[in-house]
Design a protein around this motif. Structure first.
Motif, PDB file in Angstrom:
ATOM      1  N   PRO A   1       0.837  -1.207   0.000  1.00 22.46           N
ATOM      2  CA  PRO A   1       0.000   0.000   0.000  1.00 22.46           C
ATOM      3  C   PRO A   1       0.866   1.248   0.000  1.00 22.46           C
ATOM      4  N   ALA A   2       0.226   2.372  -0.242  1.00 26.93           N
ATOM      5  CA  ALA A   2       0.932   3.654  -0.199  1.00 26.93           C
ATOM      6  C   ALA A   2       1.202   4.022   1.259  1.00 26.93           C
ATOM      7  N   ALA A   3       2.463   4.194   1.589  1.00 27.65           N
ATOM      8  CA  ALA A   3       2.888   4.715   2.888  1.00 27.65           C
ATOM      9  C   ALA A   3       2.649   3.758   4.056  1.00 27.65           C
ATOM     10  N   GLU A   4       1.561   3.052   4.062  1.00 28.24           N
ATOM     11  CA  GLU A   4       1.206   2.228   5.208  1.00 28.24           C
ATOM     12  C   GLU A   4       1.891   0.856   5.173  1.00 28.24           C
ATOM     13  N   ALA A   5       1.732   0.125   6.269  1.00 31.88           N
ATOM     14  CA  ALA A   5       2.141  -1.277   6.362  1.00 31.88           C
ATOM     15  C   ALA A   5       0.965  -2.012   6.976  1.00 31.88           C
ATOM     16  N   ILE A   6       0.268  -2.782   6.147  1.00 31.30           N
ATOM     17  CA  ILE A   6      -1.036  -3.318   6.542  1.00 31.30           C
ATOM     18  C   ILE A   6      -0.960  -4.835   6.671  1.00 31.30           C
ATOM     19  N   SER A   7      -1.638  -5.336   7.662  1.00 29.31           N
ATOM     20  CA  SER A   7      -1.689  -6.783   7.885  1.00 29.31           C
ATOM     21  C   SER A   7      -2.132  -7.519   6.627  1.00 29.31           C
ATOM     22  N   SER A   8      -1.551  -8.680   6.413  1.00 25.04           N
ATOM     23  CA  SER A   8      -1.935  -9.511   5.273  1.00 25.04           C
ATOM     24  C   SER A   8      -3.322 -10.112   5.458  1.00 25.04           C
ATOM     25  N   LEU A   9      -3.984  -9.814   6.562  1.00 19.18           N
ATOM     26  CA  LEU A   9      -5.372 -10.256   6.759  1.00 19.18           C
ATOM     27  C   LEU A   9      -6.375  -9.299   6.110  1.00 19.18           C
ATOM     28  N   VAL A  10      -5.890  -8.169   5.638  1.00 24.53           N
ATOM     29  CA  VAL A  10      -6.767  -7.102   5.146  1.00 24.53           C
ATOM     30  C   VAL A  10      -6.740  -7.047   3.622  1.00 24.53           C
ATOM     31  N   PRO A  11      -7.874  -6.941   2.970  1.00 19.82           N
ATOM     32  CA  PRO A  11      -7.894  -6.625   1.537  1.00 19.82           C
ATOM     33  C   PRO A  11      -8.203  -5.141   1.356  1.00 19.82           C
ATOM     34  N   ASP A  12      -7.711  -4.587   0.254  1.00 20.80           N
ATOM     35  CA  ASP A  12      -8.006  -3.181  -0.014  1.00 20.80           C
ATOM     36  C   ASP A  12      -7.637  -2.858  -1.469  1.00 20.80           C
ATOM     37  N   TYR A  13      -7.493  -1.594  -1.740  1.00 20.25           N
ATOM     38  CA  TYR A  13      -7.250  -1.129  -3.113  1.00 20.25           C
ATOM     39  C   TYR A  13      -5.977  -1.699  -3.732  1.00 20.25           C
TER      40      TYR A  13
ATOM     41  N   MET B   1      -7.855 -10.720  -0.473  1.00 20.16           N
ATOM     42  CA  MET B   1      -9.135 -10.592  -1.170  1.00 20.16           C
ATOM     43  C   MET B   1     -10.002 -11.841  -1.029  1.00 20.16           C
ATOM     44  N   ASP B   2      -9.365 -13.011  -0.947  1.00 21.46           N
ATOM     45  CA  ASP B   2     -10.128 -14.255  -0.818  1.00 21.46           C
ATOM     46  C   ASP B   2     -11.192 -14.358  -1.910  1.00 21.46           C
ATOM     47  N   MET B   3     -10.763 -14.073  -3.123  1.00 22.69           N
ATOM     48  CA  MET B   3     -11.675 -14.069  -4.276  1.00 22.69           C
ATOM     49  C   MET B   3     -11.346 -15.278  -5.155  1.00 22.69           C
ATOM     50  N   PRO B   4     -12.268 -16.227  -5.248  1.00 24.01           N
ATOM     51  CA  PRO B   4     -11.940 -17.483  -5.945  1.00 24.01           C
ATOM     52  C   PRO B   4     -11.545 -17.333  -7.416  1.00 24.01           C
ATOM     53  N   ASP B   5     -11.849 -16.210  -8.025  1.00 27.94           N
ATOM     54  CA  ASP B   5     -11.439 -16.029  -9.423  1.00 27.94           C
ATOM     55  C   ASP B   5      -9.945 -15.775  -9.567  1.00 27.94           C
ATOM     56  N   VAL B   6      -9.254 -15.504  -8.477  1.00 26.60           N
ATOM     57  CA  VAL B   6      -7.810 -15.275  -8.534  1.00 26.60           C
ATOM     58  C   VAL B   6      -7.131 -16.650  -8.622  1.00 26.60           C
ATOM     59  N   ALA B   7      -7.367 -17.319  -9.714  1.00 27.99           N
ATOM     60  CA  ALA B   7      -7.067 -18.743  -9.882  1.00 27.99           C
ATOM     61  C   ALA B   7      -6.188 -18.960 -11.105  1.00 27.99           C
TER      62      ALA B   7
END
Lengths: 332, 332, 332, 332
Positions: free
Chosen positions: D175-187, D192-198
């Motif tokens: 992400p921009a500037a931040e350091a975010i947990s790998s449990l979070v989805p975002d921009y 994401m836990d999106m099954p199409d990412v296959a």
């Protein structure tokens, strides 16, 4: 043997899912088309379980939007929208029972262009609305009139034609005690705008009042998930349904089965609550009829549940949660 | 001169906010207490603007919960809850008008302990509900019967007594076309559970049907913001309201004024939509009556708007957005 | 004796809530102002419990918006907004402890007009945003520069002046493991935009990393509930806080006490989840420190809980749930 | 010619979508697996566009849950969950560019039973959580260890076996500037836990920091829509991706294409906001690349858009909105 012979309608229905009588609910028989789901008005038809009913449905605008130069805000008179066929009294239906509706067919009727979709003020998924009330401006009104044909499909423009994939947008029984606009979906069905409510499916509704008071209308020639701008390809149809009655079956919200899946349909806001309601009802179904422990069903659906977004525009959003019958049945 | 003399009710009301006739809507006059907001039933009373009406209200359970050993799930028959006084027909009220209700007084009645609060299944802000439908268990039912006295307050236990701060939980006019449970708040008022709807306030409702069909009930002896467990200190009362009519005033949702503030009351889910609706209506009020540019009002409320959470438990959450009259008036 | 002497800070703090040392965190000492809450950067200051810290805070735009003809979208460089003083290392702070911050004073600084509020693209409560992503247009940008004075208040226009009611918009400790924008509120505090975080209050934050890493900034001269357009009256200040450490106190989200109330501050979306989190934490507090049974506290807050909406515009909405100390203490 | 040859990756990528170099990111090369998406740590690998990278991924619990008698609450150390491979520095990637990831293959690794799903406290779609914070109890912890085989599938129990349908649960850039947990989805992608990412799909991520800092992990052997209990069939894998760079392509959130569809993936709460964000981005894509007027695309998606619910359990819900390529392309 068809899958239908193993459906709950065919195996537990008072009429065994059979077509035992035929009825017509055309414009003449219907007379006025109500805009409200209620048990407080006179049934247009009284039938026994096993009735096949052929209804002439209006489009959601009752045919009033005739041209792309029409302005919906001037023509439409909210909340007098979404006219319904019915109510149909089902003999023997009591609170605690379920009315089953097998959708036999949907055929477009009326002059071309008979499909209509519009952008109207304060309605839609990506604009300010009465609920998501903003002070920034909305979009200008726009009307699209579309050629809809059972065989050739829905002509969007010269380049794009969508398949004709009709379903009943609004279907259900009267709510308990209340009289609710046909624009609203809820536990009794109503304006679910769920594309799986299509020919070949059986939909189950929990009866709230004696006779059930079944309504139907708002057939869509095509609709994407969420019904994004709020108005699918609305069109008038001849719709044929078969009705049966399941005695003493306690369900909380509409359920649906077809050849391949079991679905529960939740209606709520925010959208996650619609999804929760749908999944919880599906878990209860799997526990009651397919031998699952509830927590096991919860964990299994985590791996194989399917979600369909019906609408993200109506007073309550609708979400269908489903599981393949092949998976549920394997557990028996 | 009282602030009331400068209220919209007193300055624009057909009866100038005056008390011109007196009416009683006691248990005898009321007869059955409806559970539904609708224009489809017979008015219990027909009054001119300027009517003062003294109503004997029931508590939300119609007095059926008598002891702390009662089990609400066995006694209550959902959705036949929240009995209302009314409907009251207001002569001259038409769609496009507003019915103004000045709350004169609320006095408890009935035998002690006359206050009731309960935890019932699938209802409340911190438990699974029909909307936030979970598969984890809820809380056990619990009933509290409370001594409620106008002077000494609401006795919670030997150590804690809350002040008696009564208000009308459910107040409004019939919705357009529909007949909605008195458990629901919406654009026409209803079950707002907003503590500002208290003696000394004027509440304005947009008329939807000729005669308006005013209902009231569900008085609370005390309630916190959000009505957290879903049930305030419910109690039967003698409630006196004064009713007037503002002709040709287009408002979208209930508005309220008292000595110090102007408030609009939004009802929706999720809660942010209730807040949006309330603030948008308040901005429109400030623009129409106090000379603000809408965007300026938007920026000013950013600095001084006040929000009151009515309920976070009913079918729609309610949020009141307000501004001090001293600020709004300074702009004139 | 002041109420403060009975506060948790004064009674359980390592430094007994006393002012034991004084520190300055002016622009010179601060150097760069971080835009991120993190334990991964070098502390600007290391203090013992009992430290009084006087900080020169910037406004949320770091002073870059100087004129009403400025265009925020051209001047601001998202996410490099909301500059913070700190981090401050608190000696002895460990995960499982709580850092207590008593707000001594907030005094405006800088040249007039030193207050700033703006409408910027895709931000605010009544416009389309990055989250409530619509395709309809937003509002035009607008900048208001305001005269802010500790004594005479916030001059909105020639007619309206608001009282100067300053508070710290963004205050908290570093999150666990992450480095989060100072625009975000969450369990560790951050951009709560809660007007109760004002002089005279003590705020408690759950320590996530050794030393705590305390940050502060974003002081508001005035703010309404919800911070409706997204930008309060931002202004640079001299802010003085006193810091103490409570060892081994497990809290989940920020808590606050002042002379009259106990508050927990929830941050989430949708807004009802922020309210749920706040009320749950408050119940736990009442159970742990005031002898309530949790379900009794739940029912009691139904009657007397108070809710304050902090913001309805930030990445997470904030809601404060509170109870009067007079009520909680009566239970002891 | 494969569909891939017409993909944006193949037609606009710096490496033309070609496999130009091969890299291994096995356990040895990876060393520690980060739990955070950030540009502040040292890349494990630096590659040019055209790199094919074969990674040994851990399961979301880093293999710590070994038996059905394990208790997750004792073993797991939140937020140190969901270990990732990477970060991978992509030479030439700048803010304003897009990193394209073509998923070549996912193959399970490790000893049987190598699949894991659990119910853990305060996590899941149908239980109280940290956000939907209730005071009613949750569910007991439960662990399921599952036999996972590429050919024979995921053995749920003696009766039910699900097909092996692997995808990457967590994939994205820093992400921009931040350091975010790998449990979070975002921009920026993430959890994401999106099954199409296959396998067979190309996913596009907006670069926020020089080098992009690509991460991947959390592969699922099977997952239903919504990931209902919060934990899919987690398993360690050998995952092979091909990486390319699209210069100067402004996208706001992840996009995905495969043989049949174009999808945008929104992440937000409430769920309707995730859907809004996804549909808005899809409309912009259709306008920019397929010649649609935005309002026409809005109305067309109303009739043919498809929605996939990724997760209803993570800190932000994810929704994919898609359109068939056959429809979009017809407009050209």
């Amino acid at each position: 043997m068809s899958w239908f012979d193993t459906s709950i309608m065919a195996t537990r229905g008072v009429a065994k899912g059979e077509a035992r009588s035929h009825h017509r609910l055309g414009e003449a028989e219907q007379g006025d088309y109500p805009y409200i789901y209620t048990a407080q008005i006179e049934p247009r038809l009284r039938v026994d379980p096993g009735a096949v009913i052929t209804a002439e449905t209006h489009d959601a605008f009752e045919g009033k939007i005739k041209s792309e130069s029409d302005r919906p805000s001037e023509i439409l008179n909210f909340p007098y929208l979404n006219p319904q066929n019915g109510p149909i009294w089902v003999n023997g239906a009591q609170k605690g029972d379920v009315i089953a509706v097998y959708i036999e067919s949907i055929v477009p009727r009326g002059d071309q262009p008979r499909g209509t979709t519009v952008i109207m003020p304060e309605f839609g998924g990506l604009v300010p609305t009465k609920d998501t009330a903003l002070i920034s401006p909305g979009l200008p009104e726009r009307v699209r009139k579309l050629h809809v044909d059972e065989t050739t499909g829905v002509r969007w423009n010269d380049k794009i034609t969508l398949p004709y994939e009709p379903f009943i947008g609004t279907l259900g029984v009267a709510p308990a005690a209340e009289a609710i606009s046909s624009l609203v979906p809820d536990y009794y069905g109503g304006n679910m705008d769920m594309p799986d409510v299509a020919p070949g499916a059986v939909v189950y509704f929990p009866v709230q009042a004696e006779g059930g008071y079944l309504y139907l209308g708002d057939c869509h020639a095509a609709q994407g998930d969420g019904e994004l701008c709020g108005v699918a390809v609305e069109h008038p149809t001849v719709t044929t349904i078969r009705v049966d009655l399941i005695k003493n079956w306690a369900i909380s919200i509409p359920r649906l089965e077809n050849e391949t899946l079991l679905m529960a349909i939740g209606a709520s806001r925010p959208m996650e609550d619609a999804a929760r309601g749908a999944y919880r009802e599906l878990i209860r179904w799997m526990a009651a009829d397919y031998g699952f422990d509830e927590i096991d069903a919860y964990m299994l659906l985590t791996q194989c549940g399917r979600v369909r977004l019906g609408n993200m525009v109506d007073p309550k959003y609708t979400v269908g949660a489903s599981v393949l019958k092949s998976i549920a049945r394997a557990n028996l």
